[in-house]
Design a protein around this motif. Structure first.
Motif, PDB file in Angstrom:
ATOM      1  N   VAL A  18       0.836  -1.190   0.000  1.00 42.38           N
ATOM      2  CA  VAL A  18       0.000   0.000   0.000  1.00 42.38           C
ATOM      3  C   VAL A  18       0.875   1.245   0.000  1.00 42.38           C
ATOM      4  O   VAL A  18       1.858   1.319   0.744  1.00 42.38           O
ATOM      5  N   VAL A  19       0.495   2.224  -0.819  1.00 46.86           N
ATOM      6  CA  VAL A  19       1.160   3.524  -0.796  1.00 46.86           C
ATOM      7  C   VAL A  19       0.319   4.479   0.038  1.00 46.86           C
ATOM      8  O   VAL A  19      -0.873   4.666  -0.232  1.00 46.86           O
ATOM      9  N   THR A  20       0.912   5.072   1.061  1.00 48.72           N
ATOM     10  CA  THR A  20       0.240   6.079   1.878  1.00 48.72           C
ATOM     11  C   THR A  20       1.009   7.394   1.738  1.00 48.72           C
ATOM     12  O   THR A  20       2.175   7.397   1.332  1.00 48.72           O
ATOM     13  N   GLU A  27      -3.002  -6.309   7.370  1.00 49.05           N
ATOM     14  CA  GLU A  27      -3.814  -6.266   6.157  1.00 49.05           C
ATOM     15  C   GLU A  27      -5.221  -5.755   6.440  1.00 49.05           C
ATOM     16  O   GLU A  27      -5.838  -5.082   5.603  1.00 49.05           O
ATOM     17  N   ARG A  28      -5.732  -6.036   7.615  1.00 52.47           N
ATOM     18  CA  ARG A  28      -7.119  -5.679   7.935  1.00 52.47           C
ATOM     19  C   ARG A  28      -7.326  -4.172   8.017  1.00 52.47           C
ATOM     20  O   ARG A  28      -8.460  -3.707   7.934  1.00 52.47           O
ATOM     21  N   LEU A  29      -6.265  -3.412   8.186  1.00 53.57           N
ATOM     22  CA  LEU A  29      -6.416  -1.966   8.254  1.00 53.57           C
ATOM     23  C   LEU A  29      -6.779  -1.386   6.889  1.00 53.57           C
ATOM     24  O   LEU A  29      -7.469  -0.370   6.814  1.00 53.57           O
ATOM     25  N   GLU A  64     -11.420   1.480   1.508  1.00 55.32           N
ATOM     26  CA  GLU A  64     -11.947   2.242   0.370  1.00 55.32           C
ATOM     27  C   GLU A  64     -11.034   3.393  -0.050  1.00 55.32           C
ATOM     28  O   GLU A  64     -11.493   4.457  -0.472  1.00 55.32           O
ATOM     29  N   GLY A  65      -9.739   3.187   0.083  1.00 56.10           N
ATOM     30  CA  GLY A  65      -8.782   4.203  -0.346  1.00 56.10           C
ATOM     31  C   GLY A  65      -8.641   5.375   0.592  1.00 56.10           C
ATOM     32  O   GLY A  65      -7.942   6.342   0.272  1.00 56.10           O
ATOM     33  N   ALA A  66      -9.249   5.330   1.766  1.00 56.34           N
ATOM     34  CA  ALA A  66      -9.170   6.447   2.707  1.00 56.34           C
ATOM     35  C   ALA A  66      -7.895   6.429   3.534  1.00 56.34           C
ATOM     36  O   ALA A  66      -7.528   7.444   4.118  1.00 56.34           O
ATOM     37  N   LEU A  67      -7.213   5.281   3.580  1.00 58.04           N
ATOM     38  CA  LEU A  67      -6.008   5.151   4.394  1.00 58.04           C
ATOM     39  C   LEU A  67      -4.772   4.854   3.568  1.00 58.04           C
ATOM     40  O   LEU A  67      -3.677   4.705   4.119  1.00 58.04           O
ATOM     41  N   GLY A  68      -4.913   4.748   2.277  1.00 58.79           N
ATOM     42  CA  GLY A  68      -3.790   4.441   1.412  1.00 58.79           C
ATOM     43  C   GLY A  68      -4.283   3.883   0.093  1.00 58.79           C
ATOM     44  O   GLY A  68      -5.453   3.520  -0.043  1.00 58.79           O
ATOM     45  N   LEU A  89     -10.203   4.583  14.141  1.00 57.11           N
ATOM     46  CA  LEU A  89     -10.135   4.761  12.702  1.00 57.11           C
ATOM     47  C   LEU A  89      -9.767   6.201  12.339  1.00 57.11           C
ATOM     48  O   LEU A  89      -8.948   6.445  11.447  1.00 57.11           O
ATOM     49  N   ARG A  90     -10.344   7.147  13.062  1.00 58.32           N
ATOM     50  CA  ARG A  90     -10.008   8.554  12.826  1.00 58.32           C
ATOM     51  C   ARG A  90      -8.527   8.818  13.149  1.00 58.32           C
ATOM     52  O   ARG A  90      -7.857   9.583  12.446  1.00 58.32           O
ATOM     53  N   ALA A  91      -8.034   8.184  14.209  1.00 58.99           N
ATOM     54  CA  ALA A  91      -6.623   8.356  14.568  1.00 58.99           C
ATOM     55  C   ALA A  91      -5.717   7.771  13.491  1.00 58.99           C
ATOM     56  O   ALA A  91      -4.689   8.359  13.137  1.00 58.99           O
ATOM     57  N   ALA A  92      -6.078   6.611  12.956  1.00 56.79           N
ATOM     58  CA  ALA A  92      -5.291   6.007  11.882  1.00 56.79           C
ATOM     59  C   ALA A  92      -5.286   6.910  10.656  1.00 56.79           C
ATOM     60  O   ALA A  92      -4.249   7.078   9.997  1.00 56.79           O
ATOM     61  N   LYS A  93      -6.436   7.506  10.346  1.00 57.27           N
ATOM     62  CA  LYS A  93      -6.523   8.425   9.212  1.00 57.27           C
ATOM     63  C   LYS A  93      -5.573   9.617   9.403  1.00 57.27           C
ATOM     64  O   LYS A  93      -4.858  10.021   8.481  1.00 57.27           O
ATOM     65  N   GLN A  94      -5.552  10.154  10.599  1.00 55.57           N
ATOM     66  CA  GLN A  94      -4.710  11.319  10.884  1.00 55.57           C
ATOM     67  C   GLN A  94      -3.231  10.975  10.742  1.00 55.57           C
ATOM     68  O   GLN A  94      -2.437  11.785  10.248  1.00 55.57           O
ATOM     69  N   VAL A  95      -2.837   9.778  11.149  1.00 54.12           N
ATOM     70  CA  VAL A  95      -1.437   9.372  11.061  1.00 54.12           C
ATOM     71  C   VAL A  95      -1.032   9.055   9.623  1.00 54.12           C
ATOM     72  O   VAL A  95       0.025   9.478   9.152  1.00 54.12           O
ATOM     73  N   LEU A  96      -1.876   8.314   8.905  1.00 54.88           N
ATOM     74  CA  LEU A  96      -1.520   7.841   7.568  1.00 54.88           C
ATOM     75  C   LEU A  96      -1.753   8.884   6.487  1.00 54.88           C
ATOM     76  O   LEU A  96      -1.105   8.866   5.439  1.00 54.88           O
ATOM     77  N   ASP A  97      -2.698   9.802   6.729  1.00 54.84           N
ATOM     78  CA  ASP A  97      -3.079  10.793   5.714  1.00 54.84           C
ATOM     79  C   ASP A  97      -3.235  12.148   6.393  1.00 54.84           C
ATOM     80  O   ASP A  97      -4.328  12.690   6.497  1.00 54.84           O
ATOM     81  N   PRO A  98      -2.131  12.714   6.893  1.00 51.09           N
ATOM     82  CA  PRO A  98      -2.223  13.930   7.712  1.00 51.09           C
ATOM     83  C   PRO A  98      -2.840  15.118   6.984  1.00 51.09           C
ATOM     84  O   PRO A  98      -3.449  15.980   7.618  1.00 51.09           O
ATOM     85  N   ALA A  99      -2.730  15.178   5.652  1.00 51.29           N
ATOM     86  CA  ALA A  99      -3.335  16.283   4.909  1.00 51.29           C
ATOM     87  C   ALA A  99      -4.799  16.023   4.578  1.00 51.29           C
ATOM     88  O   ALA A  99      -5.486  16.908   4.061  1.00 51.29           O
ATOM     89  N   GLY A 100      -5.278  14.802   4.863  1.00 51.99           N
ATOM     90  CA  GLY A 100      -6.687  14.474   4.640  1.00 51.99           C
ATOM     91  C   GLY A 100      -7.102  14.470   3.185  1.00 51.99           C
ATOM     92  O   GLY A 100      -8.235  14.817   2.852  1.00 51.99           O
ATOM     93  N   ILE A 101      -6.220  14.033   2.298  1.00 49.17           N
ATOM     94  CA  ILE A 101      -6.522  14.095   0.857  1.00 49.17           C
ATOM     95  C   ILE A 101      -7.142  12.823   0.306  1.00 49.17           C
ATOM     96  O   ILE A 101      -7.731  12.832  -0.775  1.00 49.17           O
ATOM     97  N   LEU A 102      -7.012  11.687   1.005  1.00 51.47           N
ATOM     98  CA  LEU A 102      -7.405  10.409   0.439  1.00 51.47           C
ATOM     99  C   LEU A 102      -8.899  10.149   0.569  1.00 51.47           C
ATOM    100  O   LEU A 102      -9.434   9.974   1.668  1.00 51.47           O
TER     101      LEU A 102
END
Length: 509
Positions: free
Chosen positions: A225-227, A247-249, A254-258, A489-502
Motif C-alpha cells: 500500500v502507498v500512503t 492487512e485488515r487496516l 476504500e482508499g481512505a487510508l492508502g 479509525l479517525r486516529a489512523a486516518k490522521q497518522v496515515l493521511d495527515p493532509a486528509g486528501i485520500l
C-alpha cells in the motif's frame, strides 16, 4: 477491429446498452407492475465542461488527462443515482484531473504533490461503485486516480499456490493471467468484467460463490500500500498470530487510508467437475428453511441462491408463483453428483421439487444483463435500487418483513434473493422498484433507500454485506460501528493521511 468503448454514463459497454426497441419491449413488461410516462430519456453526450481548476506539475502532466469525456466518466460510480444524474447532464463537480499512473513510483509522486497542494485524491479502479465510493462530494478541485495502468498478474508461486496481482487488473485479466497455470482466484462478483482487483480489496468485495470464503479478505496473504507517509508491505505468510493483522487496516478502507498497489492472494486449481439443479418451493418459509438446512449440513455448495417468487419470475422466468433455490457444486478433484443429490434430498424434506435445468441458465443470463436493464429502466423513469445485508437466520423473517413493508408503504415493489449463505445466517439482496416522476427520481430513490436501510438497521442487519460503505451508506455505518473503533479509525486516518486528501467522505470525515 474496433476497440469496444465503456459507457461513460451507464453500465458496461456502450454498445451493449438496450436500444430503443429493447427499451420499448422492457416497458411493456414493466407496465403491468409500475406506471410509466411513456417517454424514453435520450442517451447523453459530453462535449464541453468548465476548465480544470488545478493543473498538475510538469512531472505529472504526461500521466494526467483533463478532456471532458474522461472527466465525465470519472465523476460518478454506477449506482442508479449516478445513472440518473448522468442522463440529465448533472455533473456538478467532476474531477479536474484524471491521473493514470503506470507504476508505484507514479502513485507516490501523485500523493506527494496532492498532499502538498491540498488536492483530494479519489482512487478509481473499475469505477463500478454503487455507493458513492468514487465520487468526491466536497467543494473545490480534486483528482481521480485511475489505477488501471497498474495491471497484470506479476508473479505466480505454483508451489505455495499463490499469486501476486497488481491493483488495477480487471477481473477477466486476473483469470487470464492464472489460466495458464491451471489456477483461478475464484472471485466472480457481478461487476467482474469491469471491476478491478484493487477495488475488490478496498471494498471487501464478495464473489458469487455462495458458501465457504466468498469475501476477498479470505484470499489475501499480503498487501502493498502507498500512503502519504510511506509505503507499507505486510509479510507474506499463510497465517500469523502476531498481533492484529496489518492487512485488515486497508481491506475495506476504500482508499481512505492508502492506495493499494498489489497483493499476494491464495489461488485454487480450476474446477473440472460440476453439478447443479433448481428446486421449486410453493411456500417461501419452506424455501428459507431448506436453504438453511443445506448450508448447515456442511455440504458447501458453490451456488446456493434462493430467489423469492417475484425474483424467480423476473429473473428466471418462473411463472408458477414458486420460489427457486439454485444449487451448484464444483470440485477440481472429484465428482460432485453425490453432494448435489444429498442437497436435493434435504430440499425435498422441506417440500421442494426439482424443476427444469433451464431455470439456472435463465437466471444466469438475466443476472449478467441486469445492470444494462437497470439503465434502461432509468431511461424509462423507473426508480430502481438494490440493498444487501447479512443477518442471522433467527432474525431474517422479521428483517425481511420490515424491508418489504417499508418499501410498500412508499409505493414500491421488493424482490429478495440470497447471494451468500453462512451456517449462522444469509446475505439477503433486495431489489426495489418504484414508479418515478421526471425530475424527482433521485429524491424518490433517496426516500426508498433510507426507509429500507432504516428497516435493516432496526432489525440487526449490517448496512452492507459486499457493496461497501462509500458515501451513501455513511449514516447507517456511523451508527453500526462501535464508537471506540470509530475513534481509532479517525486516529489512523490522521497518522496515515495527515493532509486528509485520500477519498474524503468515505468511512470517516
Amino acid at each position: 477491429m474496433a476497440q469496444r468503448v465503456r459507457s461513460w454514463w451507464g453500465w458496461g459497454w456502450a454498445d451493449a446498452a438496450l436500444d430503443g426497441d429493447a427499451c420499448a419491449a422492457l416497458a411493456e413488461r414493466v407496465a403491468p407492475f409500475l406506471e410509466l410516462d411513456g417517454e424514453l430519456a435520450p442517451v447523453p453526450e459530453v462535449s464541453t465542461m468548465d476548465a480544470p481548476r488545478v493543473a498538475p506539475p510538469a512531472a505529472l502532466a504526461p500521466i494526467c488527462r483533463a478532456d471532458p469525456l474522461t472527466r465525465a466518466g470519472h465523476a460518478h460510480g454506477k449506482a442508479y443515482r449516478d445513472v440518473v444524474r448522468n442522463l440529465r447532464g448533472e455533473l456538478a463537480n467532476p474531477p479536474d484531473l484524471v491521473a493514470y499512473p503506470q507504476g508505484e513510483a507514479a502513485v507516490v509522486a501523485v500523493l506527494d504533490w496532492a498532499s502538498a497542494a491540498g488536492v483530494p485524491v479519489v482512487p478509481y479502479g473499475g469505477g463500478t461503485s454503487v455507493v458513492g465510493g468514487v465520487e468526491y462530494r466536497g467543494g473545490g478541485p480534486w483528482l481521480s486516480l485511475d489505477l488501471t495502468g497498474l495491471a497484470g498478474v506479476a508473479e505466480v508461486d505454483e508451489v505455495s499456490r499463490a499469486a501476486r496481482i497488481r491493483a488495477g487488473t480487471l477481473g477477466p485479466a486476473v483469470e487470464d493471467g492464472l489460466r495458464g497455470y491451471g489456477l483461478t482466484l475464484r472471485h466472480f462478483p457481478q461487476s467482474f468484467e469491469f471491476s478491478s482487483f484493487g477495488g475488490w480489496l478496498a471494498t471487501r468485495a464478495a464473489g458469487h460463490f455462495a458458501t465457504g470464503h466468498p469475501h476477498i479478505d479470505d484470499a489475501v496473504e499480503a498487501l502493498r500500500v502507498v500512503t502519504p507517509v510511506g509505503v507499507v508491505e505486510s509479510r507474506r505468510v499463510p497465517a500469523s498470530g502476531a498481533g492484529p493483522a496489518p492487512e485488515r487496516l486497508w481491506l475495506g478502507a476504500e482508499g481512505a487510508l492508502g492506495v493499494l498497489v498489489e497483493a499476494w492472494v491464495r489461488v485454487l486449481p480450476r474446477p473440472g467437475y460440476r453439478a447443479r439443479a433448481a428446486i421449486g418451493f410453493a411456500e417461501y418459509p419452506d424455501a428459507v428453511a431448506a436453504t438453511r438446512a443445506v448450508v448447515q449440513s456442511g455440504l458447501q455448495p458453490s451456488n446456493c441462491r434462493l430467489l423469492d417468487a417475484l425474483e424467480a419470475l423476473l429473473g428466471a422466468g418462473a411463472g408458477d408463483g414458486t420460489s427457486r433455490l439454485l444449487l451448484g457444486f464444483e470440485s477440481a478433484d472429484q465428482p460432485v453428483e453425490a453432494l448435489l443429490a444429498r442437497a436435493v434430498e434435504i430440499c425435498r424434506d422441506h417440500g421442494g421439487t426439482v424443476v427444469t435445468e433451464s431455470t439456472v441458465e435463465d437466471w444466469r443470463a438475466a443476472f449478467l444483463a441486469a445492470p444494462y436493464r437497470r439503465d434502461a429502466l432509468a431511461r424509462l423513469g423507473v426508480v430502481v435500487e438494490t440493498l444487501e445485508t447479512a443477518c442471522t437466520w433467527a432474525g431474517f423473517a422479521a428483517l425481511h418483513a420490515a424491508v418489504v413493508t417499508a418499501v410498500a408503504e412508499l409505493g414500491g415493489l421488493v424482490t429478495c434473493r440470497f447471494t451468500h449463505v453462512y451456517p449462522d445466517g444469509p446475505a439477503p439482496y433486495f431489489t426495489v422498484y418504484a414508479a418515478g416522476r421526471r425530475g424527482a427520481e433521485v429524491a424518490i430513490w433517496a426516500e426508498l433507500k433510507a426507509a429500507a436501510s432504516d428497516a435493516i438497521a432496526a432489525h440487526g442487519g449490517t448496512i452492507t454485506h459486499h457493496h461497501a460503505v462509500g458515501r451513501d451508506h455513511r449514516p447507517w455505518y456511523d451508527r453500526e460501528r462501535p464508537p471506540p473503533f470509530a475513534a481509532a479509525l479517525r486516529a489512523a486516518k490522521q497518522v496515515l493521511d495527515p493532509a486528509g486528501i485520500l477519498n474524503p467522505g468515505v468511512l470517516i470525515d
